[in-house]
Each structure stands twice: as structure tokens, then as C-alpha cells.
Design a protein around this motif. Structure first.
Motif, PDB file in Angstrom:
ATOM      1  N   GLU A 193      -6.106   4.327  -2.685  1.00 34.70           N
ATOM      2  CA  GLU A 193      -6.181   2.842  -2.262  1.00 34.70           C
ATOM      3  C   GLU A 193      -7.793   2.500  -1.836  1.00 34.70           C
ATOM      4  OE1 GLU A 193      -3.972   4.717  -0.711  1.00 34.70           O
ATOM      5  OE2 GLU A 193      -1.978   4.015  -1.216  1.00 34.70           O
ATOM      6  N   SER A 194      -8.537   3.330  -1.217  1.00 42.77           N
ATOM      7  CA  SER A 194      -9.763   3.251  -0.606  1.00 42.77           C
ATOM      8  C   SER A 194     -10.792   3.382  -1.641  1.00 42.77           C
ATOM      9  CB  SER A 194     -10.065   3.974   0.605  1.00 42.77           C
ATOM     10  OG  SER A 194      -9.868   5.303   0.377  1.00 42.77           O
ATOM     11  N   ARG A 195     -10.282   4.526  -2.500  1.00 44.35           N
ATOM     12  CA  ARG A 195     -11.242   4.621  -3.871  1.00 44.35           C
ATOM     13  C   ARG A 195     -11.138   3.382  -4.742  1.00 44.35           C
ATOM     14  NH1 ARG A 195      -9.022   9.676  -3.734  1.00 44.35           N
ATOM     15  NH2 ARG A 195      -7.693   9.596  -5.354  1.00 44.35           N
TER      16      ARG A 195
ATOM     17  N   ASN B  45      -2.787  -2.510   0.745  1.00 42.69           N
ATOM     18  CA  ASN B  45      -2.108  -1.111   1.226  1.00 42.69           C
ATOM     19  C   ASN B  45      -0.530  -1.182   0.969  1.00 42.69           C
ATOM     20  OD1 ASN B  45      -1.022   1.241   2.396  1.00 42.69           O
ATOM     21  ND2 ASN B  45      -1.517   0.702   4.466  1.00 42.69           N
ATOM     22  N   PRO B  46      -0.019  -1.534  -0.393  1.00 42.87           N
ATOM     23  CA  PRO B  46       1.067  -1.923  -0.492  1.00 42.87           C
ATOM     24  C   PRO B  46       2.327  -0.848  -0.026  1.00 42.87           C
ATOM     25  CG  PRO B  46       0.165  -1.231  -2.649  1.00 42.87           C
ATOM     26  CD  PRO B  46      -0.990  -1.287  -1.453  1.00 42.87           C
ATOM     27  N   ASP B  47       1.824   0.248  -0.085  1.00 40.06           N
ATOM     28  CA  ASP B  47       3.126   1.421   0.426  1.00 40.06           C
ATOM     29  C   ASP B  47       3.232   1.054   2.075  1.00 40.06           C
ATOM     30  OD1 ASP B  47       2.932   2.401  -1.890  1.00 40.06           O
ATOM     31  OD2 ASP B  47       1.597   4.072  -1.651  1.00 40.06           O
ATOM     32  N   GLY B  48       1.990   0.781   2.635  1.00 37.24           N
ATOM     33  CA  GLY B  48       2.362   0.510   4.261  1.00 37.24           C
ATOM     34  C   GLY B  48       2.928  -0.863   4.323  1.00 37.24           C
ATOM     35  N   TYR B  49       2.595  -1.650   3.751  1.00 40.70           N
ATOM     36  CA  TYR B  49       3.518  -2.859   3.704  1.00 40.70           C
ATOM     37  C   TYR B  49       5.011  -2.810   3.352  1.00 40.70           C
ATOM     38  CZ  TYR B  49       4.293  -7.983   2.977  1.00 40.70           C
ATOM     39  OH  TYR B  49       4.660  -9.337   3.169  1.00 40.70           O
ATOM     40  N   LEU B  50       5.272  -1.922   2.420  1.00 38.82           N
ATOM     41  CA  LEU B  50       6.529  -1.935   2.186  1.00 38.82           C
ATOM     42  C   LEU B  50       7.154  -1.219   3.474  1.00 38.82           C
ATOM     43  CD1 LEU B  50       8.687  -2.222  -0.323  1.00 38.82           C
ATOM     44  CD2 LEU B  50       8.500   0.176  -0.660  1.00 38.82           C
TER      45      LEU B  50
ATOM     46  N   ARG C 189      -6.023  -8.667 -12.168  1.00 43.17           N
ATOM     47  CA  ARG C 189      -6.604  -7.291 -12.896  1.00 43.17           C
ATOM     48  C   ARG C 189      -6.011  -6.425 -12.040  1.00 43.17           C
ATOM     49  NH1 ARG C 189     -11.818  -4.629 -12.274  1.00 43.17           N
ATOM     50  NH2 ARG C 189     -12.709  -6.551 -11.235  1.00 43.17           N
ATOM     51  N   LEU C 190      -5.652  -5.216 -12.549  1.00 48.81           N
ATOM     52  CA  LEU C 190      -5.069  -4.109 -11.832  1.00 48.81           C
ATOM     53  C   LEU C 190      -6.388  -3.078 -11.526  1.00 48.81           C
ATOM     54  CD1 LEU C 190      -2.615  -2.398 -11.178  1.00 48.81           C
ATOM     55  CD2 LEU C 190      -2.979  -1.228 -13.261  1.00 48.81           C
ATOM     56  N   ILE C 191      -6.546  -2.789 -10.217  1.00 47.03           N
ATOM     57  CA  ILE C 191      -7.827  -2.366  -9.939  1.00 47.03           C
ATOM     58  C   ILE C 191      -7.563  -0.926  -9.415  1.00 47.03           C
ATOM     59  CG2 ILE C 191      -9.070  -4.204  -9.148  1.00 47.03           C
ATOM     60  CD1 ILE C 191      -8.589  -3.204  -6.106  1.00 47.03           C
ATOM     61  N   GLY C 192      -6.103  -0.356  -9.524  1.00 46.78           N
ATOM     62  CA  GLY C 192      -5.783   1.002  -9.112  1.00 46.78           C
ATOM     63  C   GLY C 192      -4.186   1.021  -8.529  1.00 46.78           C
ATOM     64  N   HIS C 193      -3.992   2.116  -8.197  1.00 44.56           N
ATOM     65  CA  HIS C 193      -2.491   2.346  -7.658  1.00 44.56           C
ATOM     66  C   HIS C 193      -2.497   3.397  -6.469  1.00 44.56           C
ATOM     67  CE1 HIS C 193      -1.599   1.632 -12.121  1.00 44.56           C
ATOM     68  NE2 HIS C 193      -0.632   1.346 -11.602  1.00 44.56           N
ATOM     69  N   SER C 194      -1.492   2.738  -5.725  1.00 51.70           N
ATOM     70  CA  SER C 194      -1.412   3.300  -4.417  1.00 51.70           C
ATOM     71  C   SER C 194      -0.955   4.792  -4.487  1.00 51.70           C
ATOM     72  CB  SER C 194      -0.300   2.496  -3.409  1.00 51.70           C
ATOM     73  OG  SER C 194       0.773   2.610  -4.062  1.00 51.70           O
ATOM     74  N   GLN C 195      -0.709   5.511  -3.430  1.00 51.78           N
ATOM     75  CA  GLN C 195      -0.235   6.695  -3.321  1.00 51.78           C
ATOM     76  C   GLN C 195       1.282   6.909  -3.919  1.00 51.78           C
ATOM     77  OE1 GLN C 195      -1.806   9.494  -2.746  1.00 51.78           O
ATOM     78  NE2 GLN C 195      -0.146  10.906  -3.063  1.00 51.78           N
ATOM     79  N   GLU C 196       1.980   5.920  -3.873  1.00 53.55           N
ATOM     80  CA  GLU C 196       3.334   5.747  -4.310  1.00 53.55           C
ATOM     81  C   GLU C 196       3.189   5.073  -5.636  1.00 53.55           C
ATOM     82  OE1 GLU C 196       5.702   4.597  -0.953  1.00 53.55           O
ATOM     83  OE2 GLU C 196       5.955   6.657  -0.259  1.00 53.55           O
ATOM     84  N   ASN C 197       2.161   4.876  -6.316  1.00 56.79           N
ATOM     85  CA  ASN C 197       2.106   4.117  -7.562  1.00 56.79           C
ATOM     86  C   ASN C 197       2.343   2.919  -7.505  1.00 56.79           C
ATOM     87  OD1 ASN C 197       1.049   5.058 -10.091  1.00 56.79           O
ATOM     88  ND2 ASN C 197       3.366   4.891 -11.082  1.00 56.79           N
ATOM     89  N   ARG C 198       2.095   2.121  -6.387  1.00 59.31           N
ATOM     90  CA  ARG C 198       2.336   0.612  -6.426  1.00 59.31           C
ATOM     91  C   ARG C 198       0.952   0.088  -6.777  1.00 59.31           C
ATOM     92  NH1 ARG C 198       5.601   2.144  -2.230  1.00 59.31           N
ATOM     93  NH2 ARG C 198       7.695   2.116  -2.966  1.00 59.31           N
ATOM     94  N   PRO C 199       1.007  -1.013  -7.410  1.00 58.54           N
ATOM     95  CA  PRO C 199      -0.088  -1.739  -8.049  1.00 58.54           C
ATOM     96  C   PRO C 199      -1.229  -2.321  -7.158  1.00 58.54           C
ATOM     97  CG  PRO C 199       1.741  -2.938  -8.732  1.00 58.54           C
ATOM     98  CD  PRO C 199       2.421  -1.825  -8.059  1.00 58.54           C
TER      99      PRO C 199
ATOM    100  N   ASN D   1       6.077  -0.687   6.532  1.00 53.82           N
ATOM    101  CA  ASN D   1       5.917  -1.450   7.748  1.00 53.82           C
ATOM    102  C   ASN D   1       5.117  -0.456   8.541  1.00 53.82           C
ATOM    103  OD1 ASN D   1       5.556  -3.702   9.381  1.00 53.82           O
ATOM    104  ND2 ASN D   1       7.647  -3.483  10.339  1.00 53.82           N
ATOM    105  N   THR D   2       4.141   0.306   7.882  1.00 53.97           N
ATOM    106  CA  THR D   2       3.335   1.030   8.672  1.00 53.97           C
ATOM    107  C   THR D   2       1.798   0.826   8.461  1.00 53.97           C
ATOM    108  OG1 THR D   2       2.925   2.485   6.820  1.00 53.97           O
ATOM    109  CG2 THR D   2       4.685   2.992   8.302  1.00 53.97           C
ATOM    110  N   ARG D   3       1.014   1.127   9.688  1.00 54.10           N
ATOM    111  CA  ARG D   3      -0.600   0.682   9.653  1.00 54.10           C
ATOM    112  C   ARG D   3      -1.007   1.484   8.529  1.00 54.10           C
ATOM    113  NH1 ARG D   3      -4.589  -0.737  13.366  1.00 54.10           N
ATOM    114  NH2 ARG D   3      -6.560   0.910  13.042  1.00 54.10           N
ATOM    115  N   THR D   4      -0.586   2.779   8.409  1.00 49.82           N
ATOM    116  CA  THR D   4      -1.206   3.817   7.511  1.00 49.82           C
ATOM    117  C   THR D   4      -0.586   3.633   5.955  1.00 49.82           C
ATOM    118  OG1 THR D   4       0.552   5.367   7.942  1.00 49.82           O
ATOM    119  CG2 THR D   4      -1.585   5.361   9.545  1.00 49.82           C
ATOM    120  N   ASN D   5      -0.987   4.446   5.035  1.00 49.94           N
ATOM    121  CA  ASN D   5      -0.736   4.317   3.721  1.00 49.94           C
ATOM    122  C   ASN D   5       0.416   5.475   3.539  1.00 49.94           C
ATOM    123  OD1 ASN D   5      -1.899   7.108   3.620  1.00 49.94           O
ATOM    124  ND2 ASN D   5      -3.080   6.459   1.748  1.00 49.94           N
ATOM    125  N   ALA D   6       0.985   5.806   2.563  1.00 51.78           N
ATOM    126  CA  ALA D   6       1.930   6.782   2.225  1.00 51.78           C
ATOM    127  C   ALA D   6       1.505   8.255   2.869  1.00 51.78           C
ATOM    128  CB  ALA D   6       2.641   6.635   1.115  1.00 51.78           C
ATOM    129  N   HIS D   7       0.395   8.546   2.788  1.00 53.69           N
ATOM    130  CA  HIS D   7      -0.104   9.823   3.290  1.00 53.69           C
ATOM    131  C   HIS D   7      -0.395   9.789   4.704  1.00 53.69           C
ATOM    132  CE1 HIS D   7      -2.432  11.788  -0.396  1.00 53.69           C
ATOM    133  NE2 HIS D   7      -1.309  12.354  -0.254  1.00 53.69           N
TER     134      HIS D   7
END
Ligand SMILES: [Zn+2]
Length: 272
Positions: free
Chosen positions: A129-131, A87-92, A17-27, A94-100
Motif C-alpha cells: 500500500e505504501s509503495r 488501507n482497504p484491508d485495515g478498513y475491512l 484508475r487502479l494504482i495497486g493492490h493491498s496485501q490481501e489483494n484489494r484494489p 477495522n484495524t489501524r494497520t494493514n493486513a501485515h
């Protein structure tokens, strides 16, 4: 290395189930069993909240794979939800934080502090992501939550309701495996030193702030994967241990994962 995009966990055992999107619109994709969706309760596992803690994502994906392919838990499907990559943006990147540039594990409401050492965001819940994670927890109301991080080598329970879960996970370890971890349980003499304060963490929110409509609160354990797979956890880790881990990860990620899977999978099964 396995890319999260290549993984799919399909029925009959797990739906997604999709529960939301990241800052850069990743599921943000939740994998769940039918029993998890049928009623409030169950266990929720979360990985990859810090995008550079890649082992947490791969360990949860391997756990899902094992459940789908004949592990004994298959016989009695648990009420289980798994969000392998929070945190898919951070994974992509390779950062601890999100894209923000926000540390998601400082963006929750309880104890949120603008003075946090790690960037907490402009206000609680400022990040998509936290929301999304908040709304998923509020709608499903899991009884138990295990959030994976890398690599302090410890089990950290927030709130008195979390002690039984932490103990069940600890008891699932062999004496040799226990040497890799430290147990930190609030309000117990087993804490030494006392738990570090992580203002605005998921653990703080679930352990101390969140109450479901019936007044109950979820048990939550932060499971920090071990920093090494063969030697006992030292009382305190050197300041540069994360740098060391990242170098070791590049050199030998597969060996690290294979070595920690035994202990981590035992604890995850105990939490189901
Ligand atoms: Zn972390």
C-alpha cells in the motif's frame, strides 16, 4: 454504514484508475478529474490510511459525491485526485494497520525508524500500500496533498512549503469551526507544542524527503478530523480519547459525519 465497495464515481467528471493492490489483494482506487491526469500538479486527497479511522473514508466519499452533484467547484473542474481508501484491508478488519500488522503511516522512507512505537514494517516501503501511494505521487507529482486522519482535531503542515496550504485551509473555517481544530505549522510561532515526531510518516516523506525532478516539493497537510463536533479542542486530549471515539462512532456515526462535513468540506475546497 456505506461500504466502500458500493461507491462508484464515474465520468463525466471523475474517472478511476487502479494504482495497486493491498496485501490481501484489494484494489487501491484513485478517482481523478481529467485536468489531474493531463499534467503534473493538482491536489491529491488521501483517506483511510489508518483503517479504523473510518470517518476519513466516508468524508472523502461524500466530498466526491458533492462535487459530482452540483457543488460550485463543478463549474471549474479542479485538477483533483482522491484516494478515499489507502488501507482497504485495515478498513475491512477495522484495524489501524494493514493486513501485515504494519502502520502504513510509519512505513515511508524519511525518518523511518525500527524503534517506532507503532509497527513500521521491516524496512521503508516494505508494504504494497505504501509503495503504491509512493509510485502514484512520483508519477503524478501533485502540488498539494491533504491526508486525512481521525481525530486529533488539527491541521499539521510538514515542511516550510506547506504553510500556505495549511493557512488557506485554516482561513476557510469560521471562528466557531476553528475552535474544533489546532493549527500546527513547522517553523512558525503558531506551533505550541512543537509537532510530534511521526517517524516514517507520509507527511515526513513529502515535507522533508521527497523532491521532484525540478527540485520542488509538494505542500502537505495532515488534516485530523475533530474529536468532537461541538466543543473546543482541549490543549491536550485524554489518553483514552480514541477509545471514546470508537464507542461514540458506533452509537452515532451519521450524526458525527453530518456535523463535521461543513468544516471539512470547506477546507477541502480551499485546498483544490
Ligand atoms: Zn491516523
Amino acid at each position: 454504514m456505506q461500504s466502500p465497495g458500493r461507491i462508484s464515481c464515474n465520468p463525466p467528471f471523475f474517472a478511476t484508475r487502479l494504482i495497486g493492490h493491498s496485501q490481501e489483494n484489494r484494489p487501491l482506487i484513485l478517482h481523478y478529474t481529467p485536468r489531474f491526469a493531463a499534467a503534473p500538479g493538482g491536489t491529491l486527497f488521501i483517506g483511510g490510511m489508518h483503517g479504523d479511522e473510518r470517518a476519513t473514508v466516508l468524508i472523502l466519499l461524500s466530498f466526491l459525491d458533492r462535487l459530482r452533484h452540483g457543488d460550485r467547484v463543478d463549474l471549474t473542474p479542479p485538477a483533483l485526485g482522491v484516494l478515499p481508501l489507502a488501507n482497504p484491508d485495515g478498513y475491512l478488519h477495522n484495524t489501524r494497520t494493514n493486513a501485515h500488522g504494519v502502520d502504513l503511516n510509519r512505513n515511508f522512507e524519511t525518518g523511518w525508524s525500527a524503534a517506532s512505537t507503532e509497527p513500521p514494517g521491516g524496512c521503508p516501503w516494505s508494504e504494497p500500500e505504501s509503495r503504491a501511494l509512493r509510485d502514484c505521487i512520483l508519477s503524478q507529482r501533485p502540488e498539494r496533498i491533504v491526508t486525512l486522519h481521525w481525530a486529533l482535531g488539527e491541521l499539521d503542515a510538514d515542511g516550510p512549503q506547506s504553510t500556505p496550504l495549511a493557512m488557506a485551509m485554516w482561513n476557510a473555517l469560521s471562528p466557531n469551526q476553528r475552535a474544533l481544530y489546532r493549527l500546527r505549522v513547522s517553523g512558525s510561532r503558531q506551533v505550541s507544542p512543537p509537532p510530534a515526531v511521526c517517524p516514517g510518516s507520509l507527511g515526513q516523506w513529502c515535507g522533508e524527503g521527497l523532491r521532484y525532478p525540478d527540485g520542488s516539493a509538494p505542500a502537505i497537510v495532515t488534516l485530523e478530523l475533530p474529536h468532537a463536533t461541538h466543543c473546543p479542542r482541549p490543549p491536550s486530549l485524554p489518553a483514552d480519547h480514541l477509545d471514546y471515539l470508537r464507542i461514540a462512532w458506533k452509537r452515532d456515526a451519521r450524526a458525527y459525519l453530518e456535523a463535521v462535513e461543513g468544516s471539512v468540506h470547506s477546507m477541502l475546497r480551499a485546498a483544490c
